[in-house]
Design a protein around this motif. Sequence first.
Motif, short mmCIF file in Angstrom:
data_model
loop_
_atom_site.label_atom_id
_atom_site.label_comp_id
_atom_site.label_asym_id
_atom_site.label_seq_id
_atom_site.Cartn_x
_atom_site.Cartn_y
_atom_site.Cartn_z
N ALA A 128 0.80 -1.22 0.00
CA ALA A 128 0.00 0.00 0.00
C ALA A 128 0.84 1.28 0.00
N MET A 129 1.97 1.29 0.72
CA MET A 129 2.78 2.50 0.80
C MET A 129 3.27 2.92 -0.57
N GLY A 130 3.59 1.96 -1.43
CA GLY A 130 4.10 2.27 -2.76
C GLY A 130 3.01 2.48 -3.80
N GLY A 131 1.76 2.41 -3.38
CA GLY A 131 0.65 2.59 -4.31
C GLY A 131 0.43 4.06 -4.63
N SER A 136 2.90 4.16 -10.44
CA SER A 136 2.11 3.40 -11.42
C SER A 136 2.39 3.88 -12.84
N LYS A 137 2.47 5.18 -13.02
CA LYS A 137 2.75 5.75 -14.34
C LYS A 137 4.11 5.29 -14.86
N LYS A 138 5.11 5.26 -13.97
CA LYS A 138 6.45 4.85 -14.37
C LYS A 138 6.47 3.37 -14.77
N GLN A 154 -5.80 5.77 0.09
CA GLN A 154 -6.52 6.18 -1.12
C GLN A 154 -8.02 5.98 -0.84
N LYS A 155 -8.55 6.77 0.08
CA LYS A 155 -9.92 6.53 0.56
C LYS A 155 -10.96 6.65 -0.55
N GLY A 156 -10.80 7.65 -1.43
CA GLY A 156 -11.77 7.83 -2.51
C GLY A 156 -11.80 6.63 -3.45
#
Length: 237
Positions: A128-131, A136-138, A154-156
């Motif tokens: 989760a910390m790296g999310g 992700s784009k890289k 990432q609550k939303g």
Amino acid sequence: MFEIFGKGQLTWLRKFFPFSHGIPSHDTLGRLSARLDHARFEQCFREWINELHPLTHGEVIAFDGKRMWGSYDLQDRKSAIHMVFAYASEQRLCLGQLATEEKSNEITAIPKLLDTLTLEGATITIDAMGGQKGISKKIVAKRADDLLQVKNHQKGLLAQIEKVFSLTPGTEVHQTQELDHGRVEQRTCTVIEDLTLLDDDQGWPGLATLIRIEARRMEKPTGKTTTSTRYYISSKK
């Protein structure tokens, strides 16, 4: 460790060098290691690893952070060293590593480690910390796929994923059951590719699937049962 390996592989090593007096001692190997240019050695190691890329093509590569045991120094008030590793699960091979001063710095270390590796066709897993969207784009830009855990950071997006799972049937469902150390654990993995009801993807690049893993664990000696649910996003179908 090098000396033990050398003694066990002496016949094979003599194909490359006579070693007429046997394997060098532990101290000799230690002095040799101390004289190496560590930065250059690391660069050569990464270049060699990237040449092995066909072996890891399509493989799951886990990025994870660990605190190095015994690396802290109370006397000099030095905090423990955290390392970020890239580990090819099938090959059981560490593809690269990078040191950080604190666990929170994994977010900045992961992109730097990604830059050093050839990852095309691989699936990159990060906790989760790296999310992060930038990470992700890289990954997608390097023609790899991501598999990122989504939690309250990432609550939303998490609320959106939970809503989609409550309204959309799974594209695929898979179950496993394991018995280990007196525990029985059953996991149900549900994947959804139909993202029609996802009102807002929060700008995640290449988002293609939502994943839910429901785990039910029973302790056989006591009969106590615990459950957990984890959610993931991925650019891979």
